[in-house]
Design a protein around this motif. Structure first.
Motif, PDB file in Angstrom:
ATOM      1  N   PHE A 125       0.808  -1.215   0.000  1.00 28.98           N
ATOM      2  CA  PHE A 125       0.000   0.000   0.000  1.00 28.98           C
ATOM      3  C   PHE A 125       0.843   1.268   0.000  1.00 28.98           C
ATOM      4  O   PHE A 125       0.300   2.376  -0.085  1.00 28.98           O
ATOM      5  N   ASP A 126       2.166   1.108   0.050  1.00 25.38           N
ATOM      6  CA  ASP A 126       3.058   2.242  -0.170  1.00 25.38           C
ATOM      7  C   ASP A 126       3.221   2.554  -1.661  1.00 25.38           C
ATOM      8  O   ASP A 126       3.883   3.531  -2.016  1.00 25.38           O
ATOM      9  N   HIS A 127       2.635   1.732  -2.524  1.00 25.11           N
ATOM     10  CA  HIS A 127       2.902   1.821  -3.957  1.00 25.11           C
ATOM     11  C   HIS A 127       1.616   1.948  -4.771  1.00 25.11           C
ATOM     12  O   HIS A 127       1.540   1.464  -5.902  1.00 25.11           O
ATOM     13  N   LEU A 128       0.618   2.618  -4.239  1.00 23.78           N
ATOM     14  CA  LEU A 128      -0.673   2.718  -4.918  1.00 23.78           C
ATOM     15  C   LEU A 128      -0.555   3.349  -6.304  1.00 23.78           C
ATOM     16  O   LEU A 128      -1.270   2.963  -7.232  1.00 23.78           O
ATOM     17  N   ALA A 129       0.354   4.306  -6.444  1.00 21.14           N
ATOM     18  CA  ALA A 129       0.487   4.991  -7.732  1.00 21.14           C
ATOM     19  C   ALA A 129       0.962   4.048  -8.837  1.00 21.14           C
ATOM     20  O   ALA A 129       0.757   4.329 -10.028  1.00 21.14           O
ATOM     21  N   ASP A 130       1.598   2.933  -8.456  1.00 26.20           N
ATOM     22  CA  ASP A 130       2.118   1.990  -9.442  1.00 26.20           C
ATOM     23  C   ASP A 130       1.102   0.936  -9.870  1.00 26.20           C
ATOM     24  O   ASP A 130       1.386   0.126 -10.765  1.00 26.20           O
ATOM     25  N   PHE A 131      -0.081   0.899  -9.229  1.00 23.32           N
ATOM     26  CA  PHE A 131      -1.032  -0.176  -9.491  1.00 23.32           C
ATOM     27  C   PHE A 131      -1.488  -0.243 -10.948  1.00 23.32           C
ATOM     28  O   PHE A 131      -1.446  -1.321 -11.558  1.00 23.32           O
ATOM     29  N   PRO A 132      -1.954   0.851 -11.550  1.00 17.00           N
ATOM     30  CA  PRO A 132      -2.493   0.710 -12.913  1.00 17.00           C
ATOM     31  C   PRO A 132      -1.467   0.201 -13.918  1.00 17.00           C
ATOM     32  O   PRO A 132      -1.759  -0.733 -14.692  1.00 17.00           O
ATOM     33  N   GLN A 133      -0.262   0.780 -13.922  1.00 16.95           N
ATOM     34  CA  GLN A 133       0.719   0.363 -14.929  1.00 16.95           C
ATOM     35  C   GLN A 133       1.239  -1.046 -14.657  1.00 16.95           C
ATOM     36  O   GLN A 133       1.503  -1.814 -15.602  1.00 16.95           O
ATOM     37  N   THR A 134       1.363  -1.435 -13.380  1.00 17.92           N
ATOM     38  CA  THR A 134       1.830  -2.788 -13.077  1.00 17.92           C
ATOM     39  C   THR A 134       0.771  -3.823 -13.431  1.00 17.92           C
ATOM     40  O   THR A 134       1.086  -4.885 -13.981  1.00 17.92           O
ATOM     41  N   ALA A 135      -0.494  -3.523 -13.137  1.00 14.91           N
ATOM     42  CA  ALA A 135      -1.576  -4.436 -13.518  1.00 14.91           C
ATOM     43  C   ALA A 135      -1.624  -4.607 -15.032  1.00 14.91           C
ATOM     44  O   ALA A 135      -1.869  -5.713 -15.541  1.00 14.91           O
ATOM     45  N   ALA A 136      -1.383  -3.531 -15.764  1.00  9.23           N
ATOM     46  CA  ALA A 136      -1.375  -3.615 -17.226  1.00  9.23           C
ATOM     47  C   ALA A 136      -0.246  -4.520 -17.714  1.00  9.23           C
ATOM     48  O   ALA A 136      -0.424  -5.312 -18.649  1.00  9.23           O
ATOM     49  N   LYS A 137       0.937  -4.425 -17.079  1.00  5.04           N
ATOM     50  CA  LYS A 137       2.061  -5.292 -17.450  1.00  5.04           C
ATOM     51  C   LYS A 137       1.725  -6.762 -17.189  1.00  5.04           C
ATOM     52  O   LYS A 137       2.011  -7.636 -18.018  1.00  5.04           O
ATOM     53  N   LEU A 138       1.135  -7.025 -16.031  1.00  2.87           N
ATOM     54  CA  LEU A 138       0.786  -8.402 -15.687  1.00  2.87           C
ATOM     55  C   LEU A 138      -0.296  -8.944 -16.617  1.00  2.87           C
ATOM     56  O   LEU A 138      -0.253 -10.108 -17.028  1.00  2.87           O
ATOM     57  N   ALA A 139      -1.271  -8.107 -16.966  1.00  2.00           N
ATOM     58  CA  ALA A 139      -2.318  -8.545 -17.887  1.00  2.00           C
ATOM     59  C   ALA A 139      -1.717  -8.915 -19.243  1.00  2.00           C
ATOM     60  O   ALA A 139      -2.115  -9.913 -19.859  1.00  2.00           O
ATOM     61  N   ASP A 140      -0.747  -8.134 -19.692  1.00  7.04           N
ATOM     62  CA  ASP A 140      -0.089  -8.456 -20.967  1.00  7.04           C
ATOM     63  C   ASP A 140       0.678  -9.771 -20.882  1.00  7.04           C
ATOM     64  O   ASP A 140       0.704 -10.552 -21.848  1.00  7.04           O
ATOM     65  N   LEU A 141       1.310 -10.046 -19.725  1.00  7.56           N
ATOM     66  CA  LEU A 141       2.030 -11.308 -19.547  1.00  7.56           C
ATOM     67  C   LEU A 141       1.064 -12.497 -19.560  1.00  7.56           C
ATOM     68  O   LEU A 141       1.389 -13.567 -20.093  1.00  7.56           O
ATOM     69  N   ILE A 142      -0.130 -12.306 -18.990  1.00  7.34           N
ATOM     70  CA  ILE A 142      -1.143 -13.364 -19.030  1.00  7.34           C
ATOM     71  C   ILE A 142      -1.563 -13.621 -20.473  1.00  7.34           C
ATOM     72  O   ILE A 142      -1.619 -14.770 -20.935  1.00  7.34           O
ATOM     73  N   ARG A 143      -1.867 -12.556 -21.183  1.00  6.50           N
ATOM     74  CA  ARG A 143      -2.323 -12.697 -22.573  1.00  6.50           C
ATOM     75  C   ARG A 143      -1.260 -13.360 -23.444  1.00  6.50           C
ATOM     76  O   ARG A 143      -1.586 -14.085 -24.391  1.00  6.50           O
ATOM     77  N   ALA A 144       0.026 -13.093 -23.124  1.00  8.97           N
ATOM     78  CA  ALA A 144       1.127 -13.671 -23.903  1.00  8.97           C
ATOM     79  C   ALA A 144       1.453 -15.094 -23.486  1.00  8.97           C
ATOM     80  O   ALA A 144       2.337 -15.721 -24.086  1.00  8.97           O
ATOM     81  N   GLY A 145       0.773 -15.602 -22.461  1.00 11.60           N
ATOM     82  CA  GLY A 145       1.032 -16.958 -21.995  1.00 11.60           C
ATOM     83  C   GLY A 145       2.291 -17.101 -21.173  1.00 11.60           C
ATOM     84  O   GLY A 145       2.756 -18.223 -20.938  1.00 11.60           O
ATOM     85  N   GLN A 146       2.839 -15.979 -20.660  1.00  9.96           N
ATOM     86  CA  GLN A 146       4.067 -16.035 -19.875  1.00  9.96           C
ATOM     87  C   GLN A 146       3.803 -16.152 -18.378  1.00  9.96           C
ATOM     88  O   GLN A 146       4.696 -16.520 -17.623  1.00  9.96           O
ATOM     89  N   ILE A 147       2.596 -15.819 -17.954  1.00  5.06           N
ATOM     90  CA  ILE A 147       2.205 -15.922 -16.546  1.00  5.06           C
ATOM     91  C   ILE A 147       0.941 -16.765 -16.464  1.00  5.06           C
ATOM     92  O   ILE A 147      -0.034 -16.534 -17.193  1.00  5.06           O
ATOM     93  N   THR A 148       0.960 -17.746 -15.572  1.00  2.00           N
ATOM     94  CA  THR A 148      -0.232 -18.530 -15.299  1.00  2.00           C
ATOM     95  C   THR A 148      -0.628 -18.336 -13.847  1.00  2.00           C
ATOM     96  O   THR A 148       0.179 -17.894 -13.026  1.00  2.00           O
ATOM     97  N   TYR A 149      -1.862 -18.649 -13.516  1.00  2.00           N
ATOM     98  CA  TYR A 149      -2.317 -18.470 -12.135  1.00  2.00           C
ATOM     99  C   TYR A 149      -3.395 -19.495 -11.821  1.00  2.00           C
ATOM    100  O   TYR A 149      -4.083 -19.996 -12.709  1.00  2.00           O
ATOM    101  N   ASP A 150      -3.510 -19.801 -10.532  1.00  2.41           N
ATOM    102  CA  ASP A 150      -4.529 -20.725 -10.041  1.00  2.41           C
ATOM    103  C   ASP A 150      -5.366 -20.033  -8.987  1.00  2.41           C
ATOM    104  O   ASP A 150      -4.868 -19.172  -8.237  1.00  2.41           O
TER     105      ASP A 150
END
Length: 339
Positions: free
Chosen positions: A283-308
């Protein structure tokens, strides 16, 4: 004749736990739904998050957050849909992720929102895990405090957990060798088969965790991403290489902080090996949430990150899911679904 308005089911914290919260510390009730005042909106929660940090929010053992007042809905992150809005910038039909509590509905202000959910092509539940504070914690802490370099060895405690499962994959993407520490053979399989780990150690089956970790990391450890503290932390710190970085993201193995637990002194290791040991609170990094979430979403779409995800149906199950989280029963992000 109009149909009656629905009631808001809530899971209330009604007793202060000492250590891990259990179902007997909670009560479920139903209350009238308060319509939003100017500057507020009404959210219908779809999915509730269950997180290890809720232990600190429920008790008063010196956690960085103030404890939840008794008799109120348990503090929790949730994702839901705005059904009525009187707040600028928020409209009915928007999906939001934020502090909406263990309840069906929440009347809130924009200050409760951590981010708008815009990834309509991905499951909504992803906003509680890989695109929520778990994935955000993994990405931001690993890259800002861990400062990975290709070829390094990364050790992660709770390697198959809601944060560690992403750290292993991020380490692999960064060209590092990831070694996990987890608590069952099933989680060993998940860590090495799905979450990017080259090797993993089952601490519950180990007779000597320090020796087993030394075998798994013959050249030492460059980055230790610690979610547990305790004996695992002691073993990993002893194997740190000169210039190593320790990322302290959690202390899940410590049952209580009053009185303070005693353990090995590691000041000499920090000094002689020139270690960096940094605490991380997302919660010290709230300003980074949108851009970091966008990076992670792109990794999911590219098949580089999986999750359960470990999804349990029914708000009344939330307290037992939280207790089970501390027993290591979940396989993936613990979520309680209301839809």
């Amino acid at each position: 004749m109009p149909s009656p308005s629905p009631l808001n089911r809530r899971i209330l914290l009604t007793a202060r736990p000492q250590g891990v919260p259990r179902p007997e510390h909670f009560t479920m009730d139903a209350a009238e739904i308060r319509p939003p005042a100017p500057g507020e909106f009404l959210v219908r929660n779809h999915h509730l998050s269950v997180d290890p940090a809720q232990r600190g929010w429920a008790n008063d053992e010196g956690n960085y957050s103030d404890p939840v007042p008794l008799g109120t809905a348990m503090r929790a992150l949730a994702v839901g849909e705005i059904v009525e809005s009187r707040a600028d910038g928020f409209s009915a039909g928007d999906f939001v992720y934020g502090w909406f509590g263990w309840q069906d509905y929440c009347t809130a202000t924009p200050a409760a929102v951590l981010r708008l959910v815009t990834e309509r092509d991905l499951p909504l539940t992803a906003s509680l895990g890989v695109l929520g504070i778990n994935g955000l914690t993994a990405h931001i802490a690993f890259h800002t405090l861990g400062r990975p370099r290709a070829g390094e060895t990364v050790v992660v405690s709770t390697a198959a957990g809601s944060v560690g499962s992403f750290v292993g994959q991020l380490a692999r993407i960064a060209g590092c060798t990831a070694v996990g520490v987890t608590g069952s053979d099933d989680k060993i399989y998940a860590a090495t088969g799905r979450y990017g780990y080259a090797r993993a150690v089952n601490y519950r089956a180990s007779r000597d965790i320090a020796a087993d970790l030394a075998i798994a990391c013959p050249g030492g450890i460059d980055i230790f991403y610690d979610n547990t503290g305790g004996e695992i932390g002691d073993a990993a710190r002893a194997l740190m290489r000169t210039g190593g970085r320790i990322v302290q993201c959690g202390t899940a193995s410590i049952p209580h902080w009053t009185p303070l637990p005693q353990g090995p002194r590691c000041e000499r290791q920090v000094l002689t090996k020139r270690l960096s040991w940094s605490g991380f609170v997302i919660f010290d990094h709230l300003a980074d949430f949108p851009q970091t979430a966008a990076k992670l979403a792109d990794l999911i779409r590219a098949g580089q990150i999986t999750y359960d995800e470990d999804i349990t149906k029914g708000i009344e199950r939330a307290p037992e899911v939280l207790a089970g989280l501390y027993r290591g029963e979940n396989l993936g992000k613990a979520i309680v679904s209301l839809v």
